[in-house]
Design a protein around this motif. Sequence first.
Motif, mmCIF file in Angstrom:
data_model
loop_
_atom_site.group_PDB
_atom_site.id
_atom_site.type_symbol
_atom_site.label_atom_id
_atom_site.label_comp_id
_atom_site.label_asym_id
_atom_site.label_seq_id
_atom_site.Cartn_x
_atom_site.Cartn_y
_atom_site.Cartn_z
ATOM 1 N N PRO A 126 0.801 -1.228 0.000
ATOM 2 C CA PRO A 126 0.000 0.000 0.000
ATOM 3 C C PRO A 126 0.831 1.274 0.000
ATOM 4 O O PRO A 126 1.846 1.374 0.681
ATOM 5 N N LYS A 127 0.351 2.261 -0.772
ATOM 6 C CA LYS A 127 1.167 3.439 -1.039
ATOM 7 C C LYS A 127 0.928 4.603 -0.094
ATOM 8 O O LYS A 127 1.546 5.663 -0.256
ATOM 9 N N ALA A 128 0.023 4.457 0.838
ATOM 10 C CA ALA A 128 -0.249 5.516 1.805
ATOM 11 C C ALA A 128 -1.174 4.915 2.856
ATOM 12 O O ALA A 128 -1.627 3.788 2.701
ATOM 13 N N GLY A 129 -1.450 5.666 3.905
ATOM 14 C CA GLY A 129 -2.303 5.159 4.975
ATOM 15 C C GLY A 129 -3.678 4.760 4.491
ATOM 16 O O GLY A 129 -4.172 3.671 4.790
ATOM 17 N N ALA B 65 3.710 5.803 2.637
ATOM 18 C CA ALA B 65 3.663 4.349 2.479
ATOM 19 C C ALA B 65 2.815 3.832 3.625
ATOM 20 O O ALA B 65 2.952 4.326 4.753
ATOM 21 N N GLY B 66 1.978 2.850 3.349
ATOM 22 C CA GLY B 66 1.057 2.366 4.385
ATOM 23 C C GLY B 66 1.018 0.866 4.520
ATOM 24 O O GLY B 66 -0.054 0.261 4.373
ATOM 25 N N PRO B 67 2.159 0.197 4.797
ATOM 26 C CA PRO B 67 2.119 -1.259 4.967
ATOM 27 C C PRO B 67 1.118 -1.661 6.038
ATOM 28 O O PRO B 67 0.887 -0.923 6.998
ATOM 29 N N VAL B 68 0.534 -2.835 5.876
ATOM 30 C CA VAL B 68 -0.521 -3.306 6.778
ATOM 31 C C VAL B 68 -0.081 -4.585 7.458
ATOM 32 O O VAL B 68 0.161 -5.600 6.798
ATOM 33 N N VAL B 69 0.025 -4.556 8.784
ATOM 34 C CA VAL B 69 0.333 -5.787 9.510
ATOM 35 C C VAL B 69 -0.970 -6.559 9.710
ATOM 36 O O VAL B 69 -2.036 -5.968 9.906
ATOM 37 N N GLY C 146 5.574 -1.784 -4.196
ATOM 38 C CA GLY C 146 5.427 -0.900 -3.039
ATOM 39 C C GLY C 146 6.436 0.227 -3.079
ATOM 40 O O GLY C 146 7.215 0.361 -4.014
ATOM 41 N N GLN C 147 6.391 1.047 -2.045
ATOM 42 C CA GLN C 147 7.173 2.284 -2.027
ATOM 43 C C GLN C 147 8.594 2.030 -1.521
ATOM 44 O O GLN C 147 8.970 2.426 -0.401
#
Lengths: 447, 524, 121
Positions: free
Chosen positions: B166-169, B314-318, B361-362
């Motif tokens: 993901p590219k943002a929150g 950048a919005g990586p998701v755990v 991803g970013q």
Amino acid sequence: MRYLPLTGADRRAMLATIGAPTVDALFEDVPAEARRDGLVDLPRGQGELEVERALQRLAAKNLPAGAAPFFCGAGAYRHHVPASVDHLIQRSEFLTAYTPYQPEIAQGSLQTVFEFQTQVAALTGMEVANASMYDGSTAAAEAVLMAMRITRRGRAVLSPGLHPHYAEAVAAQVRPAGGKVARLPLAVDAEAASIEAVDADTACVVVQTPNLFGTASDLSGLAEAVHARGALLVVVTTEAVSLGLLKPPGEMGADIVAAEGQSIGNGLNFGGPYVGLFATRERYVRQAPGRLCGQTVDADGRRGFVLTLSTREQHIRREKATSNICTNSGLCALAFSIHMTLLGQAGLKRLALLNHQAARRLKSALDEVPGVEVLTPRFFNELAVRLPRPAAAVAEALAAKGILAGVPVSRLAPGAGFDDVLLAAATETTTEDDIARLAAALKEVLA
Amino acid sequence: MNMVDVGRPTRPEAGEPAAQGRFETRPATLTGGSGLQQPEGLLFEVGGLDRCGVDLPEPELDASDLGDLVRHGEIGLPGLSEPETVRHYVRLSQKNHAIDLALYPLGSCTMKHNPRLNEKLARLPGLADIHPLQPVSTVQGALELMDALAHWLKTVTGMAAVALSPKAGAHGELCGLLAIRAAHEARGDARRTVLAPTSAHGTNPATAAQAGYAVASIAQTADGRVDIADLAAKLGPHVAAVMVTNPNTCGLFERDILEIARLTHEAGAYFYCDGANFNAIVGRVRPADLGVDAMHINLHKTFSTPHGGGGPGAGPVVLSQALAGFAPVPWIVARDGRFDLVEHVEEEAAQAFGRLCAFHGQMGMFVRAYAYMLSHGADGLRQVAEDAVLNANYVKARLSDLMPPAFEGPCMHEALFDDAWLDGTGLSTLDIAKALIDEGFHPMTVYFPLVVRGAMLIEPTETESKAELDRFIEAMRAIAAAATAPGAAGLFKGAPYHAPLRRLDETLAARSPRLVWKPDGGLS
Amino acid sequence: MRFTKDHEWIAVDGGTATVGITAFAAGQLGDVVYVELPEVGRAVARGEGFAVVESVKAASDVYAPVSGEVVEVNAALSAAPETVNAEPQAGGWLVRLRLADPSELDGLMDQAAYDALVAET
């Protein structure tokens, strides 16, 4: 720790002011079960020297594009970015500023966004453009959702030349929203055939030029046919430099343009951050996603710029917003804009021609390699090359020889009937020596 | 969840003092210059269609092979030489506030210092000049970095997996909800509603709607937290997820978070946590221990990647183990001592909900965030959370006598005030924000969260010195004193006086949108 | 003229009614910059959202006070949205409806009741 200015004395004084015995007291609302007195199981902090070493070690395990004859494209292109671009975007006032919500102290960001919007509109031949999306693929997804809102229809047709990652990103976003996606099978040069898939529930046709296979097309006929059926034309471009040479989507009847701007001002960066260009007709602007910057005046009558038409956006419209997008790609858009300023249209036209020239030279060289066939009938700077063997293995063999020969279509769409096709791009950074080395190595590997 | 339906003044009021005269005691300049502050027009006014700041060789081949596909006529893109380009952008940069200049206390934005080491490392050719689709064997270092970043994100949150693309929150929120949607569909239990508190950031309901869900609100208690009874009443077999921010947008830790998680899970729904405020608890509290199933992390907030005037983020998701299999491709996997990318929905990723965006991803932000993590380590990250919370409570303590906080008790990394203290002054939160500009600070977040009237949300972050906090506090105290003095309104309504521009007419901008430059230059 | 609790007003003339938002609602929104109006011919149910009034920082749904069919919309608002602020209960009208069921009017507030509601807000 070098980034933490508080001293022990500061902390004690501040706790006294607050009236708390310890910092732990400030975390009193954390449930006991979730409290951790110890550190998480990760290494302790390091100085700059150690961190630099760690990252240098990782960087050294990669083969950078600049260290090899390089022909990878397929949606991300290697161009030369003038030194002043990167220097300017690192100015504190651009790098460390936030989204320009307080316009009086953000005219730097706002004016550059206004200039960017104007440049994107001019480049794509459209009437208005927004302040950027994350990248071309998410811009395409948002374009489809926008077309569905405008037409009140629920289906999108994705043309045969659309980049598979873009098609997948569109599907992932459109289907949960209740939309249907018809993905036409990959083909080298069949954009016009998309019209056959258009029905009464079709909101838009998404078509890419130059397409995945590098084929450049005039979409005017398709646009007319699509409009006659009450649908919109969404045009995707993954190589922004092509707009310096080719007829822009706006002149071909596009309603929405979703493009990747990475080629201008931004490096490869292993896939991100990139910058989505989003442009449309003025009459559709209230259905557009993303931030928009507009011109106005201040209390003293001086010209200034502000974010505007914000009622479309999530912070006001919430679940009825045109998109959930908040943070976009501001600094990458600035880099695009600075590079575009340095180029001007004269420089952009020349740059585009140099790209086309490099691709023409590449084609000539590949035409001399036995067993190899260039499939792309009309190209800007990328060619689809049919090999006598699976392209992935050939690309791997060439990599072992220190040549990054291009992207096998099977990497993006395995089993789609193009496993023997390699996508090879050439830009102004591609030398005749690079091309000669590629041709020679290809002959060797295919022998 | 309702749209924001209460507005506020959006153009300068007539009659307030002009910039000159009342405040300018120095003589006017001869040609309108203003010292170091340089005026600068639009690119389309100062540039030329035939000008260029790049030297390119003369092409030897033409485009005759392209026939009618070739573009004709002016594109409308002016150019400038390099010196003029540099001046254009340097002059414009002078008109921006930035973290590097002063405290930038935007609540929930986490405007912390952006370490320059990270900028240097992100530009290493081995990390910056690599193509996402080069053979995987030629980018093992890049994959190793992404894998290491993933390990840090999973460890610091206690979660089983992470989706990096993901590219943002907001994009991360979408990723999380689409994984949740896929998980429900996989067990034949498609649901249609998402619950979120009234204090939620606008991206939460907007994302839920984009993911195909209806959105319903959860009420808030008088002490600024999720109303558990209301949550329990609204949960049911139609609810797919509960989206909660913790600490919440009022800057408070949700004390009953374990109960929120328990009720959510009992109803067969998933617990999505908006990780925008992770800076308050990083290294001290693990979301997994709170019952979270999915949480996006804003690398441009907690992990210091620069805000850049509006991104990139950048919005990586755990993700929990239950959701891990539904994460979008690409996945990074380690096989036989090498790293590989799983890029298609097949084999081990057969249940992935698809692909969110092109490529991986970013990466540019991953490098910066990873360098930040290595620099801080487990000990530094814990200190980050502690100093962030300490700084916010200090500001709160030193302002509470003049502007009572919206809620009692310690705050986390941000302090929330309402506008009750302005009653009777004729002034609004907006006027206070504009006055703060004159004192040299970027205003705090205003009018968010929506649940507090005239909200002022102050997040200093841990990278502020006590001296800078004291400077800010003194400015706020002076403003508060001036605002509550009789007859203050007229002066405040005209602020800011010392910014490059005065208050702007946003009404005009919205009624007559001018979004691109046109030769006539004016506004219709 | 009658009123709803969502700050719409309705003025009836025979079988047709004119609908708009009240001065209070317009004041809450701030400077109106855009009005989204329904298509002529559309049928609306009582309580259904059928228009949106936007200011710079806010947007407000307008709900039909009664059921009916849209017979006319105030096209002048496209060029002059500020009319909603200047004359919310006259020139700033939004939509004219052909009433489906005039008895629905009985459930609406009169001026005194509406004024009391505003005073409480």
